[in-house]
Scaffold this motif. Structure first.
Motif, PDB file in Angstrom:
ATOM      1  N   TYR A 120      38.002  48.995  46.164  1.00  0.00           N
ATOM      2  CA  TYR A 120      37.095  48.940  47.116  1.00  0.00           C
ATOM      3  C   TYR A 120      35.599  48.254  46.741  1.00  0.00           C
ATOM      4  N   TYR A 121      35.800  47.593  45.861  1.00  0.00           N
ATOM      5  CA  TYR A 121      34.386  46.890  45.115  1.00  0.00           C
ATOM      6  C   TYR A 121      34.013  45.778  46.392  1.00  0.00           C
ATOM      7  N   ASN A 122      32.715  45.932  46.488  1.00  0.00           N
ATOM      8  CA  ASN A 122      32.313  44.891  47.584  1.00  0.00           C
ATOM      9  C   ASN A 122      30.840  44.368  46.944  1.00  0.00           C
ATOM     10  N   LYS A 147      38.549  42.717  45.722  1.00  0.00           N
ATOM     11  CA  LYS A 147      37.450  41.599  46.172  1.00  0.00           C
ATOM     12  C   LYS A 147      36.654  41.303  44.959  1.00  0.00           C
ATOM     13  N   TYR A 148      36.965  41.953  43.760  1.00  0.00           N
ATOM     14  CA  TYR A 148      36.145  41.589  42.451  1.00  0.00           C
ATOM     15  C   TYR A 148      36.509  40.389  42.016  1.00  0.00           C
ATOM     16  N   LYS A 149      35.647  39.479  41.879  1.00  0.00           N
ATOM     17  CA  LYS A 149      35.697  37.958  41.733  1.00  0.00           C
ATOM     18  C   LYS A 149      36.194  37.529  40.135  1.00  0.00           C
ATOM     19  N   GLY A 150      35.439  38.388  39.338  1.00  0.00           N
ATOM     20  CA  GLY A 150      35.686  38.248  37.804  1.00  0.00           C
ATOM     21  C   GLY A 150      37.132  38.523  37.327  1.00  0.00           C
ATOM     22  N   ASP A 151      37.257  38.021  36.244  1.00  0.00           N
ATOM     23  CA  ASP A 151      39.017  38.469  35.698  1.00  0.00           C
ATOM     24  C   ASP A 151      38.662  39.538  35.056  1.00  0.00           C
ATOM     25  N   VAL A 152      39.849  40.486  35.129  1.00  0.00           N
ATOM     26  CA  VAL A 152      40.041  41.705  34.277  1.00  0.00           C
ATOM     27  C   VAL A 152      40.986  41.106  33.106  1.00  0.00           C
TER      28      VAL A 152
END
Lengths: 290, 290
Positions: free
Chosen positions: A216-218, A254-259
């Motif tokens: 739910y990251y925003n 919606k997290y835009k960085g790579d994990v």
């Protein structure tokens, strides 16, 4: 200065400073270590420079000493010019019944949350301590610290803490990384044991579960998240860490960085593992901090 | 294999192996650690290579674990392709009266000599253990070890041990270095306490005093000897180490290598000091070993 300085030890050209203070959040005395890289202290010929800050959150049973002695972050912090803060892992000596009974609950096992259940909620507020009280005290005491450049990392329970604190406050932290993190505590024995005693409803639990939080990251942070796990780690094999759940959740979020999950062949859960890849983690954070 | 292997831990691309064995020299069970750099173990596609060996002798109260966890020799041993042997510092559990009474005598304080006095002489023969028994057992068990390329280093009491063993056997060792060594034990409180209980006449004492040994050196080794001392080291200030006596004696002796004494500003006697300059010491030994 709100801290008592109990020791100052030369290390890799900088100084490891041992501090002690009374915490109003935890209602007890707390110890921590801070590593200052070379050039952090004013001399007759120089004024004080300003350095970025990296929090290292430790795992079950540890204090701020273990990683300062065995994690081998300091040579790379010295190289990149980064201050490292090593806090403790729980309140200490609060005389709560049951506090000392388990190695994975109570003392040494604060899980970086704010407890809501009696008898823990009076003292066990490590989340507020790490996110609010400790930074305010440190930044008010050490002009070398630049509060606009802060990142966070951790190991095991501290990897859980780093991921959770980062995802809930990603405007405050430039980057995050973890060794062997408890990545989905609602689904593993360690997390279920701790959360069921510290917290109430499942809704509360999900506020401290990195896999739930990234779904739910925003926020706006686009940094990559670096995670290292050893394939010889018995806790990984026993399904305590569950990093794949976190990666899967991140891909749908919606997290835009790579994990970036790296499985390191044969490594275990110990500081031998952390030290072996400490250079990579400091380099990861230096990309965002320096 | 004369050893029981109790653990094998991934570290910096290599393996830290924990070993246990019965020592005929010390008449007790002894533990040690050996770090094998990357490539030390055969795989399906490779045979076993041969690596040089560096002994690290630890200081008072330590076992072979302290430096393996906190000294950070391993990243540089991995880089240069050197095996490190971390022995224990005394016999263990021999049930000799007085063995456990002092932190600087008896258990954890074998001083790397062969005791000649009762009741110590039966077990306290660390000199023969390090120079004779342990190498024979290791080289017979591990084909990765090249017995023709061996060096020695140590810390504090182990720095004393490394200097003494090197000077008495310089045909066996390519090079020597020390952190904070007890350099002239006949003239310091630690040495006087230990030697007077373990040994008889002053003539015996001088056989285990590096400053005396270098005066009468008549071997062929021309390697430099690297010594680091911290100026904040309380034992240095208390005249327990006396490295200047060793340097002065070396200048009047036939020893052809340089004794490089470096005083490191503000460093103490701890593993924080060792880890900060471990890279330099491994590079020193690599010049002679690799």
């Amino acid at each position: 200065m709100k801290f008592d300085q109990t020791a100052k030890i030369a290390s890799f050209g900088g100084q490891l400073v041992k501090l002690s203070h009374e915490s109003s959040t935890l209602k007890c005395k707390m110890d921590l270590n801070v590593y200052f890289p070379p050039g952090s202290f004013a001399t007759a010929s120089s004024s004080i420079a300003s350095f970025p800050i990296l929090y290292f959150l430790s795992g079950l049973t540890c204090t701020g000493n273990n990683c300062a002695e065995k994690g081998f972050l300091q040579p790379w912090a010295a190289k990149h010019g980064i201050i490292i803060v090593y806090p403790d892992t729980s309140p200490r000596g609060c005389n709560i019944e049951g506090e000392e009974e388990s190695w994975d609950f109570g003392t040494g096992a604060g899980f970086y949350l704010n407890a809501t259940k009696v008898p823990w909620k009076t003292n066990y507020n490590m989340y507020d301590y790490i996110v609010e009280e400790l930074p305010q005290l440190l930044y008010g005491s050490f002009k070398q610290m630049d509060p606009t450049r802060v990142s966070i990392m951790g190991h095991s329970m501290g990897g859980h803490g780093a991921l959770v604190i980062y995802l809930k406050n990603s405007e405050k932290y430039k980057s995050c990384s973890a060794f062997s993190p408890i990545s989905n505590p609602m689904q593993c024995p360690w997390g279920k044991k701790a959360f069921s005693s510290y917290l109430g409803s499942v809704n509360e639990w999900s506020q401290y579960d990195a896999t739930e939080l990234i779904k739910y990251y925003n926020g706006e942070n686009t940094s990559d998240i670096l995670i290292d796990i050893g394939t010889g780690d018995s806790f990984y094999k026993d399904q305590q860490l569950l990093p794949e759940n976190f990666v899967a959740a991140s891909k749908k979020s919606k997290y835009k960085g790579d994990v970036k999950l790296r499985l390191q062949d044969d490594y275990d859960h110990s500081y031998y593992f952390i030290s072996s890849f400490a250079a990579d983690h400091l380099e990861h954070h230096a990309r965002y901090l320096v």
